[in-house]
Scaffold this motif. Structure first.
Motif, PDB file in Angstrom:
ATOM      1  N   PRO A   1       0.449  -2.212  12.588  1.00  0.00           N
ATOM      2  CA  PRO A   1      -0.863  -2.132  11.940  1.00  0.00           C
ATOM      3  C   PRO A   1      -1.548  -3.504  11.913  1.00  0.00           C
ATOM      4  N   THR A   2      -0.747  -4.553  11.788  1.00  0.00           N
ATOM      5  CA  THR A   2      -1.321  -5.889  11.733  1.00  0.00           C
ATOM      6  C   THR A   2      -2.092  -6.193  13.017  1.00  0.00           C
TER       7      THR A   2
ATOM      8  N   MET B   1      -5.253  -4.159  13.213  1.00  0.00           N
ATOM      9  CA  MET B   1      -6.311  -4.695  12.369  1.00  0.00           C
ATOM     10  C   MET B   1      -6.982  -5.892  13.036  1.00  0.00           C
TER      11      MET B   1
ATOM     12  N   GLN C   1      -3.265  -0.930  -9.393  1.00  0.00           N
ATOM     13  CA  GLN C   1      -3.888  -2.243  -9.290  1.00  0.00           C
ATOM     14  C   GLN C   1      -5.411  -2.139  -9.380  1.00  0.00           C
TER      15      GLN C   1
ATOM     16  N   TRP D   1     -11.708  -1.188   3.730  1.00  0.00           N
ATOM     17  CA  TRP D   1     -11.615  -1.233   5.192  1.00  0.00           C
ATOM     18  C   TRP D   1     -12.867  -1.773   5.849  1.00  0.00           C
TER      19      TRP D   1
ATOM     20  N   ALA E   1       1.925  -5.220  -3.989  1.00  0.00           N
ATOM     21  CA  ALA E   1       1.464  -3.997  -3.322  1.00  0.00           C
ATOM     22  C   ALA E   1       2.650  -3.195  -2.801  1.00  0.00           C
TER      23      ALA E   1
ATOM     24  N   ALA F   1       0.722  -0.276   1.168  1.00  0.00           N
ATOM     25  CA  ALA F   1       0.892  -1.633   1.683  1.00  0.00           C
ATOM     26  C   ALA F   1       1.062  -1.608   3.199  1.00  0.00           C
ATOM     27  N   HIS F   2       1.868  -0.681   3.684  1.00  0.00           N
ATOM     28  CA  HIS F   2       2.093  -0.542   5.117  1.00  0.00           C
ATOM     29  C   HIS F   2       0.782  -0.222   5.827  1.00  0.00           C
ATOM     30  N   PHE F   3       0.014   0.689   5.246  1.00  0.00           N
ATOM     31  CA  PHE F   3      -1.272   1.073   5.829  1.00  0.00           C
ATOM     32  C   PHE F   3      -2.278  -0.078   5.795  1.00  0.00           C
ATOM     33  N   ALA F   4      -2.079  -1.046   4.896  1.00  0.00           N
ATOM     34  CA  ALA F   4      -3.010  -2.171   4.815  1.00  0.00           C
ATOM     35  C   ALA F   4      -2.581  -3.305   5.735  1.00  0.00           C
ATOM     36  N   GLY F   5      -1.620  -3.039   6.611  1.00  0.00           N
ATOM     37  CA  GLY F   5      -1.234  -4.041   7.589  1.00  0.00           C
ATOM     38  C   GLY F   5      -0.240  -5.070   7.080  1.00  0.00           C
ATOM     39  N   ILE F   6       0.349  -4.821   5.907  1.00  0.00           N
ATOM     40  CA  ILE F   6       1.359  -5.752   5.390  1.00  0.00           C
ATOM     41  C   ILE F   6       2.687  -5.466   6.088  1.00  0.00           C
ATOM     42  N   ARG F   7       3.346  -6.535   6.554  1.00  0.00           N
ATOM     43  CA  ARG F   7       4.596  -6.341   7.300  1.00  0.00           C
ATOM     44  C   ARG F   7       5.742  -6.149   6.321  1.00  0.00           C
TER      45      ARG F   7
END
Lengths: 504, 340, 340
Positions: free
Chosen positions: A330-331, A334, A354, A417, C201, C209-215
């Motif tokens: 995903p990184t 992005m 949060q 996003w 997160a 968190a995974h979907f937000a690109g966090i490894r």
């Protein structure tokens, strides 16, 4: 109210004047419903209209804030799902909860297995009775096989067998067909019709209007948690029902601007994930909104997840603006300019406990840095910018997102996003479970973004939304891309025909 | 028709995975015994075999209790310290009062163990807190209590009633009592878990707590029962420990919780709940005990034993996980092929 | 430390005052005041210095454990890594190696231990509780393999002094100075950097968190390695502080560490907590142990108290949450899902 069947007999199960709120959200407002023996009753309404809350109230998961539950005309209170089951109310969920490690027969009879001498379980009798139930339902399932690995359609049949074994008088089916293929729907309907004729009261929920007309005698419509009408199905048209559900004419809803598609922004080539989807190829151009339609379980969300790198793909390739993406990152997706607004807001889209600013900032942790630490001011500015642009309704940016309404939560996900300035936006069920007003705002926003040159891939189970918003409609069925329909040729019939694999 | 073929296939596949586990333990046992005997023929002497079974018996009892807990998707780390506490306090009682018999000893031991189990069960089922943390806490509380009572003393065999000691080392018809008791408990527990409705509840709860709640099963009561059984059996094991060894210091069974958990998990009871049998767990216990004895015979540094226990535990959970992933992938493909 | 707990829906100053970590801080002050009045030696600078030094290893490991628990993982093997490190120091020193070579080597071994934990958790997707209970046995077992039941002493004075002496002109021992420095770094990392944001997160909603690109996997792997490296270094300090290397050094220490972290208000389910709270929790446990010791309460009772603290610190927040939930919504049986 229309004349109930069965003369003077009171409804088997009824709700009278029921309201239910969750915090600030009023999920049900003064709703009434009557289920009669031998009748299939449809519950219609858009996503977020309160159908699931109603089902959970009928089955003892929630207790109403005000109003009454009546069983055979007498007031009752269900304190737990077990209470409702003992009263003869059975539910078939879209995805049943089973005991995967136990056998099919045990799943049916858990807690009330047939006994032999010394209160031992009589396995022979248990398997025999399970086999008998399956025979009665006309399905070929092995009572001794473990439940793990059963298809969803088979799991639902096991649940129906369980309901039969308990002599259930009310069968509630919450979108049972959403994940079924055409043949499986036919099989399910034959079973349900037979039960109805044997005197069962059925409450049926479905997004597919055809199914309501095929199976049900009466229909109750909900809109924004409020009861709209209960009436016989005979004599109604699709349009009548849609008007009750939506509350206004459809055309005004979708302000899709005409755009001239630019160069290819997203190119998916022969993408395959074994057992999930196969050989999926398509392109999305800048300025285009492409819808990915199909039944739940057809593999649409899975394709989106694989493109974005949440899941690994086994074969094929994905290119963004001409550059290939690595699998399962995903990184990387992005930084190539891809954004994914996922289908499950509460699990995948947001960190519910949060704050708004934290959630919006989560996709831009690198940009918010001042030296090694995050600048809170930058984080807040970014959140505020998008909150204003998206007309988010909130008290403070430091409030947790779980106090927001569904529509405002979706806006936070969008802000999260869009703040990454993506070139390609994949959006999965953009308006699921949000109110009609916000829905129109989301549609206007998507349309504007496309006009500004964003490439949008939109997955939606909401057919009017697909038809209203999309420049092109791609249809998936059982893991394969089966049709590409241009805007002019896309109708409810053509898309559904492709999605269900029924020749039209 | 596809549903039937797919179903039959699924059944035999899962069956196979199960049987494979128990068969592979038996194979490992056979291999271990063969190699060890090859190196040193005395390994299979009467006394050697008897020692293995005597030592395994106590571990089997604990493993049976632990199986109940793990099948419900929980864990009980406090069993080792319960054994220590029971062995010492019961020994203390008997040493002070020679008039008490074996029956008293067993009842007292089981009662103390059950009280410990009750505390664990209450905390886990009503406090809704992670079982591992709770029982890690009670492990140290019970151990501390044991040390406090012992105060550096030790129980000596000469102070104990001879009847108790003969229970630990004697037998009928050449078969020692300890393995008899262990097998009796194992068979009873296995029969109950398989053939009684309440026994199946344990599997259902571990398989899917959510579905169990929806089905109206008495989840809390069963989890309580599992801890009560685990505690009570640990109490019984404590009394047998006293009977077998006679000499007991405070930290008698220190660290045994790891042995027990390893035995159960190696024996095929999934740490994720819902799967496994007490027979497998007992086989696991026998394997671990045999390894310990084999190390001595093979003149391997006995300090390896704990490391091997840990490594076996890791191996078992890794294999379980890999198998589960594999089965899931096969079922996914099969569903895709038959049209889901 | 920056207050950083995400409060619930109620917000407001009362809610803020009732925050768990603040309560622990207040409790800490009370215990300190109680100690001053109750025990004449307690306020003595030498005693406080000793109490702090005695906490050193627990405090250091608690920092790394906080990061893990915030990310909804846990490491039960830290005390075993400490023991393995101590055994290695003893063995290698005995074999004539220089301390300057031994320390980096031990730290590398620590990193390997963490790598094993982390890879099993992230690559195989096994629960960290199960993995680290296995490695808890494995690493402790390896410690025994390395050193057996020997004790090695006679380390050079310059190193043992470093582990015991105060920084000149203060009453703060060197290891505590190290703790202060690391705590500052950890506080910044957890509460002010993107890495820290990612941890919260991951702990609160790993899928989001995974979907937000966090490894997620890489970060968890790093956390496990850091925890073991810190534990290995703490093993070196422990060895020099007591001047004795043993395989069973620090056994049971994992419980004090986890108790301190949970007592400090870090949610065992992840996603919530402050480093300030953890520091208060560490100090509270340290002061209590010291007070018990000054009042000649036996080490057994100390073990009971720490065990009880662990159970209380995990169960109280849940009870508070349950009561609060019940008061707000009397009929809610499951998570509210106001969707259609």
């Amino acid at each position: 109210m229309t004349e109930p069947p069965g003369g003077d007999a009171p409804p088997v199960l009824a709700l009278r004047g029921v309201s239910k709120a969750f915090g600030a959200v009023q999920a049900l407002r003064d709703v009434s419903l009557e289920l009669f023996a031998g009748e299939a009753h449809a519950l219609a309404g858009e996503n977020g209209a309160g159908k699931s809350t109603l089902v959970k109230t009928l089955t003892g998961v929630y207790r109403p804030d005000t109003g009454q539950l009546l069983l055979d005309g007498e007031p009752v209170e269900f304190h737990s799902p077990a209470d409702a089951q003992n009263a003869g109310v059975a539910v078939i969920y879209q995805e049943p909860t089973m005991f995967p490690d136990l056998s099919v027969a045990e799943n049916i009879f858990i807690g009330r297995q047939p006994r032999a001498a010394l209160r031992r379980i009589d396995r022979g009798a248990m398997h025999g009775r399970a086999a008998e139930l399956f025979k009665r339902l006309g399905v070929a399932l092995d009572p001794e096989q473990p439940a793990r690995g059963l298809s969803i359609a088979d799991q639902q049949l096991v649940e129906i067998a369980k309901a039969l074994s308990r002599d259930a008088r009310v069968l509630i089916m919450d979108e049972p067909t959403a994940a079924l293929s055409g043949a499986e729907v036919t099989r399910l309907f034959n079973v349900v019709k037979a039960l109805r004729e044997q005197g069962c009261a059925v409450l049926f929920i479905s997004h597919r209007l055809d199914e309501i007309f095929e199976l049900c005698q009466r229909v109750t419509t909900l809109r924004d948690g409020t009861w709209i009408a209960s009436e016989p199905v005979a004599g109604m048209t699709h349009d009548d029902l849609i008007r009750r559900m939506v509350g206004r004419d459809l055309d005004a809803l979708y302000p899709k601007l005409d755009t001239v598609p630019g160069e290819v922004a997203l190119k998916v080539h022969r993408l395959t994930r074994e057992g999930v989807f196969t050989d999926v190829s398509f392109e999305v151009r800048r300025g285009e909104i492409v819808a990915l339609a199909g039944l739940v379980g057809a593999g649409r969300s899975e394709v989106a997840r694989a493109i974005f790198g949440v899941d690994r793909w086994d074969a094929g390739s994905v290119e963004v603006n001409g550059r290939g993406l690595p699998a399962a990152s995903p990184t990387a997706a992005m930084s190539a300019g891809l954004a994914l607004v996922p289908e499950d807001r509460r699990q995948q889209g947001l960190v519910m406990e949060q704050s708004i600013e934290r959630n919006i900032g989560l996709t831009g942790l690198k940009n918010l840095r001042r030296g090694p630490v995050i600048s809170r001011a930058a984080e807040r500015d970014r959140a505020r910018d998008w909150a204003i642009r998206l007309q988010l309704k909130f008290n403070r940016l430091s409030d947790a997102v779980n106090v927001l309404s569904g529509g405002n939560q979706q806006k936070v996900v969008l802000g999260k996003w869009l703040s990454t300035r993506p070139g390609v936006l994949i959006i999965d069920e953009p308006t699921r479970g949000i109110d009609v007003g916000t829905k129109a705002e989301v549609h206007r926003l998507l349309s504007e973004l496309a006009a500004d040159g964003l490439a949008v891939l939109m997955i939606s189970s909401d057919l009017p939304e697909v038809l209203g918003m999309a420049d092109r409609v791609l249809v998936m069925q059982e893991g394969r891309l089966v049709a590409e329909i241009p805007r002019d040729a896309a109708t409810e019939e053509s898309v559904m025909a492709a999605a269900t694999g029924r020749a039209s | 028709m596809t549903a039937v073929t797919a179903g039959r296939g699924g059944r035999s596949l899962v069956d196979l995975v199960f049987r494979a586990r128990e068969l592979s333990i038996v194979a490992a046992l056979v291999l271990l015994v063969a190699v060890t005997t090859g190196v040193n023929g005395n390994f299979l002497s009467g006394q050697g075999v008897k020692d293995i079974f005597l030592n395994a018996s106590i571990l089997v009892l604990l493993a049976v209790g632990q199986s109940f807990v793990i099948i419900t998707k929980n864990i009980d780390l406090s069993v080792g310290s319960v054994v220590g506490l029971v062995a010492f306090t019961v020994g203390d009682f008997l040493a002070a009062d020679h008039g008490r018999g074996i029956v008293f000893a067993v009842i007292l031991g089981v009662a103390i163990g059950a009280v410990c189990g009750l505390a664990n069960g209450l905390l886990v089922s009503f406090g809704r807190v992670p079982a591992l943390v709770v029982t890690l806490g009670t492990l140290y509380v019970i151990q501390g209590l044991d040390h406090f009572i012992a105060h550096g003393r030790q129980i000596n065999a000469v102070d104990l009633p001879p009847a108790l000691l003969s229970m630990g080392n004697g037998g009928v018809l050449g078969i020692p009592y300890l393995p008899l008791i262990a097998v009796l408990v194992m068979v009873a527990a296995g029969y109950y878990l398989r053939s009684y409705a309440s026994g199946r509840d344990f599997y259902a709860i571990g398989s899917s707590p959510e579905a169990a709640r929806l089905a109206g099963l008495p989840v809390r009561r069963r989890v309580m029962t599992a801890y009560l059984l685990s505690g009570g059996l640990a109490g019984l094991a404590g009394v047998l420990w006293l009977a077998r060894f006679g000499t007991v210091v405070a930290d008698a069974a220190g660290g045994w919780e790891l042995q027990v958990v390893s035995a159960v998990v190696v024996g095929g009871v999934a740490i994720t709940g819902g799967v496994g049998s007490v027979y497998g767990a007992a086989l696991g216990a026998l394997l671990l005990t045999t390894i310990t004895s084999a190390l001595v015979v093979l003149k391997v540094d006995p300090f390896w034993q704990q490391a091997i226990t840990g490594a076996l535990l890791l191996l078992a959970i890794s294999v379980d996980r890999l198998l589960a992933l594999r089965v899931a992938r096969i079922l996914r493909r099969r569903n895709a092929r038959h049209g889901s | 430390m920056a207050p950083d707990v995400t409060t619930g829906a109620l917000g407001g100053s009362l809610q803020r005052f009732l925050r768990w970590d603040v309560l622990v801080g207040v409790l800490l002050v009370f215990v300190f005041a109680g100690g001053l009045t109750g025990s004449p030696q307690f306020g003595n600078i030498d005693n406080l210095s000793f109490a702090l030094g005695d906490l050193g290893e627990i405090a250091l490991i608690a920092l790394a454990m906080t990061l893990l628990v915030v990310a909804a993982e846990v490491d039960l093997s830290v005390a075993s890594v400490l023991g393995l490190s101590s055994a290695l120091v003893g063995n290698l020193w005995d074999a004539g190696w220089a301390i300057e070579t031994i320390i980096p080597l031990v730290v590398v071994v620590g990193a390997l231990c963490g790598l094993v934990n982390g890879l099993l958790v992230t690559r195989l997707g096994l629960p960290s509780l199960a993995v680290t209970i296995g490695t808890m046995a494995l690493y402790r077992g390896l410690a025994y393999v390395v050193l057996g039941d020997r004790a090695v002493a006679g380390f050079p004075q310059q190193f043992t002094d470093l582990a015991v002496n105060d920084v000149p002109g203060t009453f703060i021992p060197y290891p505590v100075m190290l703790f202060v420095a690391l705590a500052a770094v950890t506080g910044v990392v957890l509460h002010a950097t993107g890495f820290g944001r990612s941890l919260f997160a991951i702990g609160a909603q790993v899928e989001a968190a995974h979907f937000a690109g966090i490894r997620v996997k890489r970060i968890k792997l790093i956390l496990f390695v850091v925890a073991s490296v810190v534990a290995a270094f703490a093993g070196v300090i422990y060895t020099f502080r007591y001047g004795s290397a043993r395989a069973d050094n620090g056994s049971g220490l994992e419980m004090a560490v986890i108790a301190a972290v949970l007592l400090g208000g870090v949610d065992f389910d992840g996603g919530k907590g402050t480093l300030g709270g953890v520091i208060a929790g560490v100090l509270l446990i340290g002061l209590l142990r010291n007070l018990l010791m000054l009042n000649d309460v036996s080490t057994e009772i100390q073990s009971i108290v720490t065990g009880l603290l662990l159970v209380i610190s995990v169960i109280t927040p849940r009870l508070v949450a349950a009561v609060r939930q019940r008061r707000r919504t009397p009929t809610l049986t499951t998570q509210p899902t106001p969707e259609g």
